[in-house]
Write a protein that holds these residues in place. Structure first.
Motif, PDB file in Angstrom:
ATOM      1  N   LEU A  34       0.822  -1.208   0.000  1.00 29.86           N
ATOM      2  CA  LEU A  34       0.000   0.000   0.000  1.00 29.86           C
ATOM      3  C   LEU A  34       0.854   1.255   0.000  1.00 29.86           C
ATOM      4  CD1 LEU A  34      -2.771  -1.019   2.558  1.00 29.86           C
ATOM      5  CD2 LEU A  34      -3.150  -0.448   0.158  1.00 29.86           C
ATOM      6  N   ASP A  37       2.709   1.156  -3.843  1.00 29.23           N
ATOM      7  CA  ASP A  37       1.979   0.795  -5.068  1.00 29.23           C
ATOM      8  C   ASP A  37       2.513  -0.502  -5.665  1.00 29.23           C
ATOM      9  OD1 ASP A  37       0.315   2.935  -4.907  1.00 29.23           O
ATOM     10  OD2 ASP A  37       1.296   4.123  -6.460  1.00 29.23           O
ATOM     11  N   VAL A  56      -1.677  -3.591  -6.318  1.00 28.93           N
ATOM     12  CA  VAL A  56      -2.149  -2.676  -5.280  1.00 28.93           C
ATOM     13  C   VAL A  56      -2.187  -1.244  -5.794  1.00 28.93           C
ATOM     14  CG1 VAL A  56      -1.721  -1.831  -2.936  1.00 28.93           C
ATOM     15  CG2 VAL A  56      -1.364  -4.250  -3.476  1.00 28.93           C
ATOM     16  N   GLY A  57      -1.329  -0.940  -6.765  1.00 27.47           N
ATOM     17  CA  GLY A  57      -1.347   0.393  -7.359  1.00 27.47           C
ATOM     18  C   GLY A  57      -2.696   0.732  -7.967  1.00 27.47           C
ATOM     19  N   TRP A  59      -5.560  -0.300  -6.805  1.00 23.54           N
ATOM     20  CA  TRP A  59      -6.439   0.015  -5.685  1.00 23.54           C
ATOM     21  C   TRP A  59      -6.156   1.414  -5.138  1.00 23.54           C
ATOM     22  CZ3 TRP A  59      -5.370  -5.226  -2.776  1.00 23.54           C
ATOM     23  CH2 TRP A  59      -5.946  -6.282  -3.507  1.00 23.54           C
ATOM     24  N   ASN A  60      -4.893   1.836  -5.208  1.00 18.35           N
ATOM     25  CA  ASN A  60      -4.515   3.169  -4.734  1.00 18.35           C
ATOM     26  C   ASN A  60      -4.903   4.263  -5.724  1.00 18.35           C
ATOM     27  OD1 ASN A  60      -3.374   2.850  -2.155  1.00 18.35           O
ATOM     28  ND2 ASN A  60      -1.380   2.264  -2.975  1.00 18.35           N
ATOM     29  N   PRO A  85      -7.759   1.114   0.212  1.00 18.64           N
ATOM     30  CA  PRO A  85      -7.367   2.520   0.344  1.00 18.64           C
ATOM     31  C   PRO A  85      -8.428   3.522  -0.104  1.00 18.64           C
ATOM     32  CG  PRO A  85      -6.211   1.504  -1.490  1.00 18.64           C
ATOM     33  CD  PRO A  85      -6.957   0.400  -0.800  1.00 18.64           C
ATOM     34  N   ARG A  87     -10.642   4.031  -2.964  1.00 19.65           N
ATOM     35  CA  ARG A  87     -10.934   4.697  -4.241  1.00 19.65           C
ATOM     36  C   ARG A  87     -12.430   4.790  -4.518  1.00 19.65           C
ATOM     37  NH1 ARG A  87     -10.314  -0.552  -5.857  1.00 19.65           N
ATOM     38  NH2 ARG A  87     -11.517  -1.247  -7.672  1.00 19.65           N
ATOM     39  N   ALA A 108      -4.741   0.542   5.290  1.00 15.84           N
ATOM     40  CA  ALA A 108      -5.684   0.873   4.224  1.00 15.84           C
ATOM     41  C   ALA A 108      -6.696   1.919   4.681  1.00 15.84           C
ATOM     42  CB  ALA A 108      -6.409  -0.389   3.760  1.00 15.84           C
ATOM     43  N   ILE A 111      -5.168   5.400   4.745  1.00 17.91           N
ATOM     44  CA  ILE A 111      -5.040   5.979   3.402  1.00 17.91           C
ATOM     45  C   ILE A 111      -6.401   6.459   2.907  1.00 17.91           C
ATOM     46  CG2 ILE A 111      -4.506   5.470   0.989  1.00 17.91           C
ATOM     47  CD1 ILE A 111      -2.396   3.474   2.042  1.00 17.91           C
ATOM     48  N   ALA A 115      -7.502  10.319   2.011  1.00 15.19           N
ATOM     49  CA  ALA A 115      -7.951  10.646   0.660  1.00 15.19           C
ATOM     50  C   ALA A 115      -9.318  11.328   0.663  1.00 15.19           C
ATOM     51  CB  ALA A 115      -8.013   9.380  -0.188  1.00 15.19           C
TER      52      ALA A 115
END
Length: 234
Positions: A34, A37, A56-57, A59-60, A85, A87, A108, A111, A115
């Motif tokens: 996380l 990425d 994972v990138g 998901w970020n 995370p 999105r 997660a 993050i 965000a």
């Protein structure tokens, strides 16, 4: 809707191990990915050479067109099971949809909150805020595998959404996938998590698990290589 409740992360099921966290424990490869990425692999010790890779990138990153399409028909509050995370929470906010994420990973959730998403740390198998009143529950990115018992997870989702509410499940690309096992997450540097129960569920198995959970299938579709099914609570 209230969203400031902290859920517990285990111990509420009399020794039930469904709360074991995805990619946690050991060398914490999920938390590491996380932060970078990175890519991670889901490993079944009994099936060497059959690892499942997650980016994972993705998901970020911001929600893509397929993600956004899941929100276009949402007209009430949404809960994202295993939000990662965040999105989908951020995207829901842009649509004006009240949304809450639930995830066992503190990294997660942190993050997601930074965000701008509303997320709480805890297990879906414990009570969640406003249970029984959510319009839509998202179970995407393989999260139907949470706890290694898809029927039990769907039963929880049935209790979480309102009567007539929807559960949108992303299924395995293989419609015949139907496996439960004890998995570990491994990253590119060989860092390994503790063991946790997991499942891989294709559309055929999901239909069976939905019936067990008292849900009815309203539609299914595949787009950009991703497969989805919409379930309804009676």
């Amino acid at each position: 809707m209230t969203t400031d409740t902290m859920l517990t992360t285990g111990g509420s099921h009399g020794g039930d191990d469904r709360d074991a966290a995805f990619g946690a424990g050991g060398d914490e490869p999920y938390a590491q990915a996380l932060a970078t990425d990175g890519h991670i692999r889901l490993r079944d010790p009994d099936r060497p050479g059959h690892d499942v890779t997650f980016d994972v990138g993705r998901w970020n990153a911001p929600a893509d067109e397929v993600d956004l399409s899941l929100l276009e028909v949402v007209d009430g509050p949404l809960i994202d099971i295993g939000c990662g995370p965040g999105r989908m929470l951020v995207a829901a906010g842009r649509f004006g949809i009240p949304a809450l994420g639930v995830d066992v990973s503190p990294a997660a959730v942190s993050i997601a909150q930074h965000a701008g998403g509303r997320a709480i740390q805890g297990s879906v198998f414990d009570p969640v805020p406003d249970e029984g009143h959510w319009d839509t529950a998202l179970v995407i990115d393989g999260n139907i595998g949470i706890g290694g018992d898809p029927a039990a997870l769907l039963e929880r989702c049935r209790a979480i959404v309102r009567p007539g509410g929807r559960i949108i499940v992303e299924t395995n690309a293989d419609p015949d996938a139907d496996r439960t096992y004890d998995a570990r997450v491994v990253d590119a540097d060989g860092r390994t998590s503790s063991e946790f129960p997991w499942a891989e569920v294709g559309q055929r198995a999901l239909r069976r698990d939905a019936r067990v959970a008292g849900l009815r299938e309203s539609q299914r579709w595949t787009v950009a290589g991703r497969s989805f099914c919409e379930l309804r609570r009676p």
